[in-house]
Design a protein around this motif. Structure first.
Motif, PDB file in Angstrom:
ATOM      1  N   GLN A   1      42.971  34.316  36.419  1.00 52.27           N
ATOM      2  CA  GLN A   1      42.995  35.525  36.702  1.00 52.27           C
ATOM      3  C   GLN A   1      43.286  36.547  35.444  1.00 52.27           C
ATOM      4  O   GLN A   1      43.531  37.769  35.468  1.00 52.27           O
ATOM      5  CB  GLN A   1      44.116  36.001  37.761  1.00 52.27           C
ATOM      6  N   SER A   2      43.171  35.960  34.079  1.00 53.35           N
ATOM      7  CA  SER A   2      43.630  36.802  33.207  1.00 53.35           C
ATOM      8  C   SER A   2      42.503  36.375  31.811  1.00 53.35           C
ATOM      9  O   SER A   2      41.449  35.552  32.085  1.00 53.35           O
ATOM     10  CB  SER A   2      44.934  36.388  32.605  1.00 53.35           C
TER      11      SER A   2
ATOM     12  N   ASN B   1      39.683  37.825  35.743  1.00 52.85           N
ATOM     13  CA  ASN B   1      39.580  39.428  35.737  1.00 52.85           C
ATOM     14  C   ASN B   1      39.828  39.807  34.171  1.00 52.85           C
ATOM     15  O   ASN B   1      40.602  38.958  33.324  1.00 52.85           O
ATOM     16  CB  ASN B   1      40.981  39.913  36.436  1.00 52.85           C
TER      17      ASN B   1
ATOM     18  N   LYS C   1      45.949  46.486  45.389  1.00 49.96           N
ATOM     19  CA  LYS C   1      47.180  45.996  44.783  1.00 49.96           C
ATOM     20  C   LYS C   1      48.351  46.335  45.103  1.00 49.96           C
ATOM     21  O   LYS C   1      49.401  45.841  45.300  1.00 49.96           O
ATOM     22  CB  LYS C   1      46.764  45.244  43.463  1.00 49.96           C
TER      23      LYS C   1
ATOM     24  N   GLY D   1      46.814  39.073  43.024  1.00 55.33           N
ATOM     25  CA  GLY D   1      45.876  39.552  41.860  1.00 55.33           C
ATOM     26  C   GLY D   1      44.956  40.421  42.580  1.00 55.33           C
ATOM     27  O   GLY D   1      44.619  40.634  43.565  1.00 55.33           O
ATOM     28  N   TYR D   2      44.061  41.067  41.493  1.00 59.87           N
ATOM     29  CA  TYR D   2      43.030  41.914  41.709  1.00 59.87           C
ATOM     30  C   TYR D   2      41.628  41.214  42.419  1.00 59.87           C
ATOM     31  O   TYR D   2      41.298  40.151  41.632  1.00 59.87           O
ATOM     32  CB  TYR D   2      42.660  42.712  40.477  1.00 59.87           C
TER      33      TYR D   2
ATOM     34  N   LEU E   1      45.848  33.343  41.426  1.00 62.38           N
ATOM     35  CA  LEU E   1      44.732  33.742  41.855  1.00 62.38           C
ATOM     36  C   LEU E   1      43.723  32.323  42.156  1.00 62.38           C
ATOM     37  O   LEU E   1      42.981  32.024  43.174  1.00 62.38           O
ATOM     38  CB  LEU E   1      43.886  34.814  41.444  1.00 62.38           C
TER      39      LEU E   1
END
Length: 411
Positions: free
Chosen positions: A12-13, A39, A80, A99-100, A123
């Motif tokens: 997620q990063s 993301n 979120k 998370g998004y 995520l």
């Protein structure tokens, strides 16, 4: 190994903020097709991400691109924020707080129809568990113990109960799980009544060019600590206060983003005989060279929350690859990595007068520092990615060979 097989890594990063994902993707891409789903939130970091996988058989799909000021990113942020509010004020354990774009992660992963999936971070944990329900081959990389990695001020708005359920499901039904230390593997197995995950230390590529044969330690010694964020709960305040016991001058260098209040707090508690320096983040590819410019690495961690006590900070492994002696906090995870070579000095969790005396004496002893450097160089020949790569490749092979709808670990 089969080059036509497709592995999807879900995180997620930004890649440049998660070196473990980058190492895994690069290695696996030598044998398989690899896609990473993530993301993003910063255009400059996205450029770094692309540079890290350039020339590798790796495709990157970014689900929520928060740096784009449009209706999609606005909606993702709003959802979120509302999800966090629901968790904090109603106790509803919604996955949207993890998370998004959580549901779009699942849709994108299913659309890929990869041969196997590996979930990273929260995520990735959620998405992987959804994919298990669809009969997909899924493994999980427990970089941290997510439900036990939250500071008190974060627990109120995080869906901890949901994380615990997802962790139990992933550890019991994930085909092939890995984690970052033996002690964490034991704890996860005990809590979730599952086999111990395979341990793949979060080590780095060998950098023999950084391990110069000779080095002397001149005053003032330059101590170094880094992270994405310079913040509370990482042991910095405690160490700076302990450094009062060191009479000769030190330079304490901190690298990362820091807010004005915490910066002022650290400056205010720094003893008069020492100097405190702040450095902005550097691109991932420059970090090793940056570290090598200092004398001693600070691998500081508190023993709370539990995940911090059981994991081994990336810093420890990066310091030794640069030939730096290490000042390490006495957590169970770091003790596991430290005890084999003892490349420095280990401080107790609750600093005492004795810790101050020991630290001052060690920093004043040129022979001890040189010996610690030699042990750090020895440790670097053991704790490096080439030594750990086979563990990951073996896990990936078992994951890909497992039948669909498997309900027990294959490793």
């Amino acid at each position: 190994m089969q080059a036509n097989k497709h592995i999807c890594i879900i995180t997620q990063s930004h890649l440049c903020r998660n070196p473990r994902v980058v190492k895994e993707a690069r290695l696996l891409s030598r044998y398989y097709n690899v896609t990473i789903i993530n993301n993003t939130y910063d255009a400059a970091l996205s450029i770094e991400d692309e540079e890290l996988i350039a020339g590798y058989n790796v495709k990157l799909i970014s689900i929520s691109q928060l740096q784009n000021k449009n209706i999609i990113s606005f909606t993702d942020r709003l959802i979120k924020k509302m999800a966090d509010w629901l968790v904090k004020f109603t106790g509803i354990q919604t996955h949207l707080a993890l998370g998004y774009g959580a549901d779009r992660f699942v849709s994108a992963a299913l659309k890929l129809n990869a041969d196997a999936y590996m979930g990273h971070q929260e995520l990735g944990l959620y998405c992987g568990c959804r994919l298990l329900d669809d009969g997909k081959r899924v493994g999980f990389d427990f970089e941290d113990w997510y439900s036990a990695d939250l500071l008190p001020d974060a627990i109120s708005y995080r869906p901890v109960k949901l994380l615990r359920r997802l962790e139990k499901k992933a550890l019991q039904k994930g085909i092939c799980n890995i984690t970052t230390s033996n002690i964490l593997a034991v704890e996860l197995a005990g809590v979730c009544n599952c086999p111990e995950p395979t341990v793949v230390y979060n080590v780095f590529n060998k950098r023999d060019d950084l391990l110069q044969a000779n080095k002397t330690y001149e005053q003032p010694l330059k101590l170094f600590w880094f992270s994405q964020t310079i913040g509370r709960g990482r042991g910095l305040e405690q160490f700076i206060k302990l450094s009062t016991a060191v009479n000769h001058s030190l330079e304490i260098h901190l690298l990362g983003n820091v807010d004005a209040d915490f910066r002022s707090e650290l400056i205010g508690i720094t003893p008069a005989q020492h100097q405190l320096f702040f450095h902005g983040p550097v691109p991932d590819k420059q970090l090793a060279d940056k570290i090598a410019g200092f004398d001693i690495g600070l691998a500081l961690e508190l023993a709370t929350p539990p995940s911090r006590d059981l994991t081994i900070t990336n810093k420890f492994f990066q310091y030794i690859q640069a030939g730096l002696p290490v000042i390490a906090s006495n957590t169970r995870g770091q003790t596991e990595a430290f005890k084999k070579f003892k490349p420095g000095i280990m401080l107790s969790q609750h600093y005492s007068e004795y810790d101050g005396i020991q630290l001052s004496a060690w920093l004043s002893n040129q022979a001890e520092l040189i010996a610690a450097r030699e042990r750090a160089i020895e440790a670097a020949q053991y704790y490096h990615w080439e030594n750990q790569a086979n563990q990951l490749l073996s896990a990936a092979s078992r994951l890909l060979e497992a039948p669909f709808n498997q309900t027990k670990h294959a490793c």
